[in-house]
Scaffold this motif. Structure first.
Motif, PDB file in Angstrom:
ATOM      1  N   ALA A 264     -26.112   1.839 -59.491  1.00 23.50           N
ATOM      2  CA  ALA A 264     -25.304   2.906 -58.979  1.00 23.50           C
ATOM      3  C   ALA A 264     -26.177   4.353 -58.580  1.00 23.50           C
ATOM      4  CB  ALA A 264     -24.359   3.545 -60.288  1.00 23.50           C
ATOM      5  N   TYR A 265     -27.503   4.252 -59.157  1.00 25.40           N
ATOM      6  CA  TYR A 265     -28.502   5.626 -58.976  1.00 25.40           C
ATOM      7  C   TYR A 265     -28.919   5.034 -57.390  1.00 25.40           C
ATOM      8  CZ  TYR A 265     -32.208   8.509 -58.890  1.00 25.40           C
ATOM      9  OH  TYR A 265     -32.978   9.655 -58.601  1.00 25.40           O
ATOM     10  N   LEU A 266     -29.291   3.957 -57.291  1.00 28.71           N
ATOM     11  CA  LEU A 266     -29.975   3.530 -55.998  1.00 28.71           C
ATOM     12  C   LEU A 266     -28.988   3.589 -54.963  1.00 28.71           C
ATOM     13  CD1 LEU A 266     -31.831   0.110 -57.060  1.00 28.71           C
ATOM     14  CD2 LEU A 266     -32.712   2.447 -56.559  1.00 28.71           C
ATOM     15  N   ALA A 267     -27.472   3.421 -55.175  1.00 29.58           N
ATOM     16  CA  ALA A 267     -26.576   3.523 -54.246  1.00 29.58           C
ATOM     17  C   ALA A 267     -26.514   5.116 -53.760  1.00 29.58           C
ATOM     18  CB  ALA A 267     -25.185   3.115 -54.689  1.00 29.58           C
ATOM     19  N   LYS A 268     -26.404   5.827 -54.772  1.00 28.04           N
ATOM     20  CA  LYS A 268     -26.543   7.233 -54.505  1.00 28.04           C
ATOM     21  C   LYS A 268     -27.919   7.910 -53.846  1.00 28.04           C
ATOM     22  CE  LYS A 268     -23.232   8.937 -58.183  1.00 28.04           C
ATOM     23  NZ  LYS A 268     -22.997   9.473 -59.162  1.00 28.04           N
ATOM     24  N   GLU A 269     -28.755   6.939 -53.926  1.00 24.49           N
ATOM     25  CA  GLU A 269     -30.048   7.410 -53.193  1.00 24.49           C
ATOM     26  C   GLU A 269     -29.898   6.695 -51.589  1.00 24.49           C
ATOM     27  OE1 GLU A 269     -33.375   8.773 -54.238  1.00 24.49           O
ATOM     28  OE2 GLU A 269     -31.648   9.805 -55.165  1.00 24.49           O
ATOM     29  N   GLY A 270     -29.093   5.754 -51.348  1.00 23.80           N
ATOM     30  CA  GLY A 270     -28.784   5.543 -50.107  1.00 23.80           C
ATOM     31  C   GLY A 270     -28.744   4.150 -49.889  1.00 23.80           C
ATOM     32  N   GLU A 271     -28.819   3.106 -51.104  1.00 25.65           N
ATOM     33  CA  GLU A 271     -28.665   1.791 -50.824  1.00 25.65           C
ATOM     34  C   GLU A 271     -27.033   1.447 -51.130  1.00 25.65           C
ATOM     35  OE1 GLU A 271     -31.112  -0.529 -52.833  1.00 25.65           O
ATOM     36  OE2 GLU A 271     -32.884   1.033 -52.903  1.00 25.65           O
ATOM     37  N   ASP A 272     -26.414   1.756 -50.095  1.00 24.17           N
ATOM     38  CA  ASP A 272     -24.774   1.828 -50.235  1.00 24.17           C
ATOM     39  C   ASP A 272     -24.139   0.437 -50.678  1.00 24.17           C
ATOM     40  OD1 ASP A 272     -24.932   4.598 -49.208  1.00 24.17           O
ATOM     41  OD2 ASP A 272     -24.600   3.989 -47.474  1.00 24.17           O
ATOM     42  N   GLN A 273     -24.830  -0.496 -50.527  1.00 27.96           N
ATOM     43  CA  GLN A 273     -24.414  -1.926 -50.634  1.00 27.96           C
ATOM     44  C   GLN A 273     -24.226  -2.141 -51.916  1.00 27.96           C
ATOM     45  OE1 GLN A 273     -27.271  -1.150 -49.448  1.00 27.96           O
ATOM     46  NE2 GLN A 273     -28.817  -2.396 -50.614  1.00 27.96           N
ATOM     47  N   LEU A 274     -24.919  -1.278 -52.808  1.00 30.50           N
ATOM     48  CA  LEU A 274     -25.011  -1.568 -54.441  1.00 30.50           C
ATOM     49  C   LEU A 274     -23.890  -0.894 -54.974  1.00 30.50           C
ATOM     50  CD1 LEU A 274     -28.833  -1.158 -54.980  1.00 30.50           C
ATOM     51  CD2 LEU A 274     -27.483  -3.340 -54.726  1.00 30.50           C
ATOM     52  N   TRP A 275     -23.019  -0.006 -54.580  1.00 34.12           N
ATOM     53  CA  TRP A 275     -22.180   0.866 -55.090  1.00 34.12           C
ATOM     54  C   TRP A 275     -20.952  -0.177 -55.652  1.00 34.12           C
ATOM     55  CZ3 TRP A 275     -22.009   5.310 -57.521  1.00 34.12           C
ATOM     56  CH2 TRP A 275     -20.744   5.739 -57.825  1.00 34.12           C
ATOM     57  N   GLU A 276     -20.675  -0.867 -54.781  1.00 32.88           N
ATOM     58  CA  GLU A 276     -19.520  -1.580 -55.361  1.00 32.88           C
ATOM     59  C   GLU A 276     -20.029  -2.847 -56.507  1.00 32.88           C
ATOM     60  OE1 GLU A 276     -15.997  -4.690 -53.734  1.00 32.88           O
ATOM     61  OE2 GLU A 276     -17.393  -3.560 -52.492  1.00 32.88           O
ATOM     62  N   THR A 277     -20.932  -3.263 -56.338  1.00 29.12           N
ATOM     63  CA  THR A 277     -21.267  -4.318 -57.347  1.00 29.12           C
ATOM     64  C   THR A 277     -21.980  -3.159 -58.754  1.00 29.12           C
ATOM     65  OG1 THR A 277     -23.880  -3.919 -56.548  1.00 29.12           O
ATOM     66  CG2 THR A 277     -22.082  -5.859 -55.801  1.00 29.12           C
ATOM     67  N   SER A 278     -22.187  -2.146 -58.423  1.00 29.40           N
ATOM     68  CA  SER A 278     -22.538  -1.427 -59.710  1.00 29.40           C
ATOM     69  C   SER A 278     -21.319  -1.238 -60.458  1.00 29.40           C
ATOM     70  CB  SER A 278     -23.213  -0.136 -59.266  1.00 29.40           C
ATOM     71  OG  SER A 278     -22.170   0.827 -59.020  1.00 29.40           O
ATOM     72  N   ARG A 279     -20.086  -1.293 -59.994  1.00 25.69           N
ATOM     73  CA  ARG A 279     -18.837  -1.014 -60.701  1.00 25.69           C
ATOM     74  C   ARG A 279     -18.702   0.360 -61.291  1.00 25.69           C
ATOM     75  NH1 ARG A 279     -17.171  -6.758 -63.601  1.00 25.69           N
ATOM     76  NH2 ARG A 279     -15.320  -5.269 -64.000  1.00 25.69           N
ATOM     77  N   PHE A 280     -19.517   1.487 -60.692  1.00 19.26           N
ATOM     78  CA  PHE A 280     -19.732   2.856 -61.214  1.00 19.26           C
ATOM     79  C   PHE A 280     -18.320   3.590 -61.089  1.00 19.26           C
ATOM     80  CE2 PHE A 280     -21.792   6.848 -62.323  1.00 19.26           C
ATOM     81  CZ  PHE A 280     -22.676   6.460 -63.421  1.00 19.26           C
ATOM     82  N   GLN A 281     -17.743   3.097 -59.840  1.00 18.31           N
ATOM     83  CA  GLN A 281     -16.699   4.156 -59.557  1.00 18.31           C
ATOM     84  C   GLN A 281     -15.535   4.210 -60.446  1.00 18.31           C
ATOM     85  OE1 GLN A 281     -16.326   5.598 -56.225  1.00 18.31           O
ATOM     86  NE2 GLN A 281     -14.960   6.684 -57.455  1.00 18.31           N
ATOM     87  N   HIS A 282     -15.252   3.037 -61.107  1.00 15.86           N
ATOM     88  CA  HIS A 282     -14.241   2.776 -62.103  1.00 15.86           C
ATOM     89  C   HIS A 282     -14.571   4.003 -63.362  1.00 15.86           C
ATOM     90  CE1 HIS A 282     -12.499  -0.670 -60.241  1.00 15.86           C
ATOM     91  NE2 HIS A 282     -13.600  -1.067 -60.118  1.00 15.86           N
ATOM     92  N   PHE A 283     -15.850   4.097 -63.879  1.00 18.56           N
ATOM     93  CA  PHE A 283     -16.157   4.710 -64.741  1.00 18.56           C
ATOM     94  C   PHE A 283     -16.046   6.202 -64.328  1.00 18.56           C
ATOM     95  CE2 PHE A 283     -19.996   7.209 -66.675  1.00 18.56           C
ATOM     96  CZ  PHE A 283     -19.332   7.256 -68.143  1.00 18.56           C
ATOM     97  N   GLU A 284     -16.524   6.741 -63.207  1.00 21.48           N
ATOM     98  CA  GLU A 284     -16.368   8.055 -62.814  1.00 21.48           C
ATOM     99  C   GLU A 284     -14.993   8.378 -62.733  1.00 21.48           C
ATOM    100  OE1 GLU A 284     -18.752   8.720 -59.089  1.00 21.48           O
ATOM    101  OE2 GLU A 284     -20.446   9.320 -60.362  1.00 21.48           O
TER     102      GLU A 284
END
Length: 577
Positions: A219-239
């Protein structure tokens, strides 16, 4: 806290008033300092932002999760215990940090969600330094929501399970985050981990918490620019849960419910504490009543037994009186005219034939009574001491003193009584005690009979009293004729002597038995009172403690019910507002 409706503000004021009353109760009754601190902190939290406390083992990814939420590397991450203090993260125009205590550091960040939520990052539950875990434990009661972080590769370790039990004691809202799911090899493996955590968390918390599997690193890396990791991080459900499902009203309810949860936990605990204390006190009251019953029976038995012993003394005097009557019947006759003219001879034969060894017999019986009283008192002291010692052994270690500094120190009181009784027994000089009782008895009898006791004994006193019956029987003068002596004077003197004999010995019996009874009753009552005086401080203490505990239990039960009622009202706040 957001602007409140009139109903919400009313609930807030009711809650604050109730919690302050409970806080006053904890202070008044000198209960556990940490409990008072926890409640005070909860009251203070009512005026602060929603507090999210992040807990878990070191290396579970607590700092990484907070960094991912903020979108900045605000906290240091690592495989060793990097968080050695409590970090409190609040809103600020720019990132900054300052330390206001040895183990507490304040951080600020411009992340917008921090305008409504404060985050506490704690040392690991398995931190090497034990005080770090204690610091973490102190923040649990203050939290509005506990974010429990566990690692997918090491879910629910032993230290995490123990810490989860502690959280359960405070009845906190808990959300479980399963971090580092990127380390797992397959969805099936992830499902297995989630099932494992769900089963164990329900057992540990008595409810099923929300569970969010995610990868804080991705999730942190996705916010830093690696967008492809956002979905696999499953962080959106938590936020979404944290910032939308937990909307302002939901957070308000948690904010109001959490201090009430602390109060509910405390009042429930102290209910149990005082109920247990009262059970202990009832056992001690039963012990005291048992001792008092024994002493009452002892007193009754002693008085009854003493009456039998006193009757035996009176029997000696009755026999002496009968001999005296017979003496005058036999001696006041014309045939003994020359004996009647000799006062000394009459007294001597009276002492020999009537009094005889009665004084010695009375002294012997009184000595036996004294020995009996001394021995009985000593045995009763010993019996009570043994009874107390047995009770202490049976209930050793049962007294609760872990709840608060207001300790019902039963052991100290019983030890004091035992030591006092044993001291009496050890110093009990039978001969000296018997001498004291005998001396007092002699003085009591002498005073009643108006005779100087001096160095004379009880037997001498009896002899003096008895021989006065013969003192006036001499002095018969020869009248005009023998017939006058035989038919008029001597019979008259015989009747008079017998009458005086009954009267004088009757007076002596009454004086002697009344005096002895008064004295020995006093001695029996005195010995009984000595034992009761030993128990008096303990008895007063137990009864005072019972009243104290009954009052406290009544108060804490009332507070507990008020807390439950207010929690029900808070839960009615509409989440759709």
């Amino acid at each position: 806290m957001k602007l409140l409706t009139s109903q919400e503000d009313k609930l807030l004021q009711q809650e604050r008033k109730l919690l302050e009353e409970i806080d006053h109760f904890l202070t008044e009754y000198k209960l556990k300092k940490e409990d008072r601190q926890a409640l005070t902190a909860s009251i203070q939290q009512l005026d602060e932002l929603f507090l999210l406390v992040v807990v878990g083992e070191f290396n579970a990814g607590k700092s990484a999760l907070i960094n991912a939420l903020v979108g900045e590397k605000i906290l240091k991450e690592g495989v060793t215990p990097t968080t050695t203090r409590v970090n409190i993260l609040r809103y600020g125009e720019e990132m900054a940090s300052f330390q206001d205590a040895e183990n507490i550091q304040h951080l600020t960040s411009p992340a917008s969600f921090l305008q409504e939520i404060s985050i506490v990052d704690t040392p690991g539950t398995n931190a090497i330094i034990r005080e770090h875990e204690e610091i973490t434990s102190r923040f649990i009661p203050r939290s509005d929501l506990v974010l429990f972080i566990t690692s997918a590769d090491r879910p629910f370790t032993e230290s995490e399970r123990l810490f989860m039990k502690e959280i359960r004691e405070w009845k906190k809202k808990v959300v479980v985050v399963v971090n580092k799911i990127d380390l797992l090899q397959s969805p099936e493996e992830l499902e297995e981990v989630i099932d494992f955590i769900n089963t164990h968390s329900k057992t540990l918390l008595d409810f099923s918490p929300e569970i969010f599997p995610l990868s804080a690193r991705q999730a942190y890396l996705a916010k830093e620019g690696e967008d492809q990791l956002w979905e696999t991080s499953r962080f959106q459900h938590f936020e979404d849960y944290l910032f939308q499902t937990l909307n302002k009203t939901s957070r308000l309810k948690l904010k109001l419910l959490n201090p009430l949860g602390v109060a509910k936990n405390l009042t429930a605990g102290y209910q149990e504490h005082y109920e247990h204390q009262l059970q202990v006190l009832e056992q001690d009251l039963s012990l005291l009543q048992d001792v008092e019953s024994q002493l009452d029976l002892y007193h009754q038995d002693m008085l009854e037994s003493f009456q039998l012993r006193l009757s035996a003394i009176d029997g000696l005097l009755v026999e002496m009186e009968n001999r005296g009557l017979k003496y005058f019947e036999d001696h006041l006759r014309l045939t003994r005219i020359f004996d009647l003219l000799n006062k000394k001879r009459i007294q001597n034969t009276f002492e020999e034939q009537v009094i005889g060894d009665v004084p010695q017999q009375i002294e012997n019986r009184i000595t036996r009574i004294i020995d009996w009283i001394v021995e009985a008192n000593l045995k009763q002291w010993q019996a009570i001491t043994d009874h107390l010692a047995d009770s202490r052994r049976q209930h050793h270690g049962r007294i609760m003193n872990e709840t608060g500094s207001y300790n019902y120190d039963r052991e100290r009181y019983i030890n004091s009584i035992l030591q006092g009784a044993q001291k009496v027994i050890a110093s009990y000089d039978r001969d000296q005690e018997a001498y004291r009782i005998a001396d007092q008895a002699q003085k009591a009898v002498a005073a009643t009979a108006a005779i100087e006791a001096g160095a004379v004994g009880l037997g001498t006193i009896v002899s003096i009293l008895a021989t006065t019956a013969a003192a006036d029987i001499t002095g018969i003068l020869i009248a005009g004729t023998v017939a006058a002596l035989g038919f008029i004077i001597i019979p008259h003197r015989r009747r008079k002597a017998k009458h005086e004999m009954r009267q004088k010995i009757g007076e002596m019996r009454e004086q002697l038995t009344t005096s002895l009874e008064t004295h020995f009753r006093h001695e029996i009552d005195h010995s009984l009172q000595e034992i009761k005086d030993t128990f008096a401080p303990y008895s007063r203490f137990v009864r005072t403690e019972r009243d104290h505990n009954l009052k406290a239990l009544d108060q804490v039960e009332s507070y507990h019910q008020q807390v439950i009622a207010l929690m029900a009202e808070v839960k009615k706040i509409d989440d759709s507002e």
